[in-house]
Design an enzyme around this catalytic site. Structure first.
Site, short mmCIF file in Angstrom:
data_model
loop_
_atom_site.label_atom_id
_atom_site.label_comp_id
_atom_site.label_asym_id
_atom_site.label_seq_id
_atom_site.Cartn_x
_atom_site.Cartn_y
_atom_site.Cartn_z
N GLU A 26 0.83 -1.21 0.00
CA GLU A 26 0.00 0.00 0.00
C GLU A 26 0.86 1.26 0.00
O GLU A 26 1.82 1.37 0.77
CB GLU A 26 -0.91 -0.04 1.24
N ASP A 29 3.05 2.27 -4.79
CA ASP A 29 3.07 2.39 -6.27
C ASP A 29 3.67 3.72 -6.74
O ASP A 29 4.55 3.74 -7.59
CB ASP A 29 1.70 2.10 -6.90
N SER A 60 -25.91 7.53 -16.62
CA SER A 60 -25.37 6.67 -15.57
C SER A 60 -26.53 5.91 -14.93
O SER A 60 -27.46 6.52 -14.38
CB SER A 60 -24.66 7.51 -14.50
N SER A 118 -11.17 0.87 -6.04
CA SER A 118 -10.85 1.53 -7.32
C SER A 118 -12.00 1.61 -8.33
O SER A 118 -11.83 1.27 -9.50
CB SER A 118 -9.62 0.90 -7.98
N SER A 119 -13.15 2.09 -7.86
CA SER A 119 -14.27 2.26 -8.79
C SER A 119 -13.93 3.31 -9.85
O SER A 119 -14.32 3.16 -11.01
CB SER A 119 -15.54 2.65 -8.04
N GLU A 152 -6.99 10.77 -14.11
CA GLU A 152 -7.16 11.04 -12.67
C GLU A 152 -6.19 12.09 -12.17
O GLU A 152 -6.55 12.95 -11.38
CB GLU A 152 -7.04 9.74 -11.87
N ASP A 164 -3.98 0.66 -9.69
CA ASP A 164 -5.39 0.35 -9.97
C ASP A 164 -5.66 0.23 -11.46
O ASP A 164 -6.33 -0.69 -11.93
CB ASP A 164 -6.29 1.45 -9.39
N TYR A 213 -5.11 11.28 1.60
CA TYR A 213 -4.27 10.59 0.63
C TYR A 213 -3.21 11.55 0.09
O TYR A 213 -2.02 11.24 0.05
CB TYR A 213 -5.12 10.04 -0.53
C1 GLA Z 1 -5.27 4.30 -4.21
C2 GLA Z 1 -4.47 4.78 -5.42
C3 GLA Z 1 -3.39 3.76 -5.76
C4 GLA Z 1 -2.55 3.39 -4.55
C5 GLA Z 1 -3.44 3.03 -3.36
C6 GLA Z 1 -2.65 2.82 -2.10
O1 GLA Z 1 -6.03 3.18 -4.56
O2 GLA Z 1 -5.31 4.98 -6.53
O3 GLA Z 1 -2.59 4.27 -6.80
O4 GLA Z 1 -1.66 4.43 -4.23
O5 GLA Z 1 -4.43 4.01 -3.12
O6 GLA Z 1 -1.85 1.71 -2.19
#
Ligand code: GLA
Length: 355
Positions: A26, A29, A60, A118-119, A152, A164, A213
């Site tokens: 986590e 990336d 939608s 990751s929607s 994004e 993701d 984040y």
């Molecule tokens: C989100 C981001 C990813 C990654 C995770 C944490 O899902 O989109 O790129 O950084 O958080 O691991």
């Protein structure tokens, strides 16, 4: 309502993109490290046809809302339509030779939102794959992932890595997707048959997600600067000199990432050797590091992890960007029923999903 009912015509193209659960790795990336996600059955489907209205029309199914536009300017209030506009913007920029056509676009999805699976990446990957098919542009799956990340990062404006998008574009259900995020090389590993992964929803909406984040993102970039490396992924745990980082909080954040990379590397060895006990231990260690050093967990989430282990899971952890959402537990097939029985004394059945 179906595509035909909304647009009075049939769709020409239909593409799916799946959500993912990250098994381990986590916030590694965007710091040039390793991740090990796998695909979920939840998916988003995008259907497209051309329209003669000189306007883009998007429906939608989830929001039961139809929107129209004919420019690619981002809305001011963070609307779902921005993901579609962003994909069109990035796609046309990439494929300048394609002549811009007005489209009918229909989105349907069963992916729970704001749960760390990751929607939004599935939406972008699905949309870009549909455009790729519609315009016959032959963009590779890897490049689709890179473009989805661009949407994004550059259009929507959230910092994030490439995990993701890569797994959603290339991954396979029941295969673990081991990704080196620096060079985008990947391997698909078999998940042993008797290993079951379960998601448990903490029901904590991740509304703090973007700000927290981004804060972690900035902290890790500071750590890289102070350690004079391009990426934290370049540092082995045994060479990590945390005293070079001035802020003790940032030391902890970097500690999580550097130790997490080692756990991912060990975890793929244990998966190959089918050693469920050791793989599970790494998942739980990863959670502790995510909760204590990275401070990305919540009390409710920690409790689910604890209960899951008491119930007999080999390992459990919070998955995804952090601050709520889903946990993932690893359970051996033959104790699955016992685990579930114990957990159902505490949590509602609607919170459980088998991977
Ligand atoms: C989100 C981001 C990813 C990654 C995770 C944490 O899902 O989109 O790129 O950084 O958080 O691991």
């Amino acid at each position: 309502m179906s595509f035909k009912e909304i647009f009075q015509t049939e769709s020409l193209v239909s593409c799916n993109a799946h959500a993912r659960v990250n098994l381990i790795g986590e916030h590694t990336d965007y710091t040039g490290g390793f991740v090990l996600p796998t695909l979920l059955k939840f998916k988003t489907t995008i259907e497209i046809s051309a329209n003669g209205e000189k306007i883009y029309q998007v429906y939608s199914k989830y929001f039961k809302e139809k929107k129209t536009f004919n420019d690619f300017i981002k809305s001011k209030n963070n609307n779902w339509i921005d993901y579609i506009k962003g994909c069109l913007f990035v796609f046309y920029n990439e494929c300048k030779y394609v002549s811009n056509k007005h489209l009918n676009i229909y989105i349907s999805s069963d992916i729970p939102m704001e749960r760390g699976i990751s929607s939004s990446s599935a939406l972008c990957v699905g949309m870009l794959k549909s455009l790729n098919e519609f315009f016959k542009t032959q963009i590779s799956d890897k490049h689709i992932a890179i473009l989805a990340q661009k949407v994004e990062r550059d259009y929507i404006g959230v910092s994030g890595g490439i995990m993701d998008q890569m797994v959603s574009s290339i991954g396979i259900h029941r295969k673990a997707f081991f990704l080196d995020c620096l060079n985008l090389k990947y391997q698909l590993l078999d998940i042993p048959q008797n290993w079951k992964f379960y998601l448990v929803d903490s029901e904590v909406q991740r509304n703090l997600r973007n700000s927290s984040y981004n804060e972690r993102y900035i902290q890790l970039k500071k750590a890289e600067k102070e350690l004079s490396v391009e990426y934290l992924g370049a540092i082995k745990l045994k060479n990590f000199k945390k005293e070079k980082i001035s802020d003790p909080i940032i030391q902890k954040r970097a500690s999580h990432v550097i130790s997490e990379n080692e756990r991912v590397l060990k975890s793929i060895e244990y998966m190959r050797k089918k050693n469920i006990r050791k793989f599970g231990n790494l998942m739980t260690e990863s959670h502790l590091s995510y909760s204590n050093d990275f401070e990305a967990s919540t009390k409710d989430v920690d409790l689910i992890v604890e209960n899951s282990i008491k119930a007999g899971a080999n390992g459990a952890r919070l998955t995804g960007g952090g601050f709520g959402g889903f946990t993932v537990s690893l359970i051996e097939e033959n104790i699955k029923d016992k685990w579930l029985e114990y957990m159902l004394n505490i949590y509602d059945i609607s919170n459980f999903f088998e991977v």
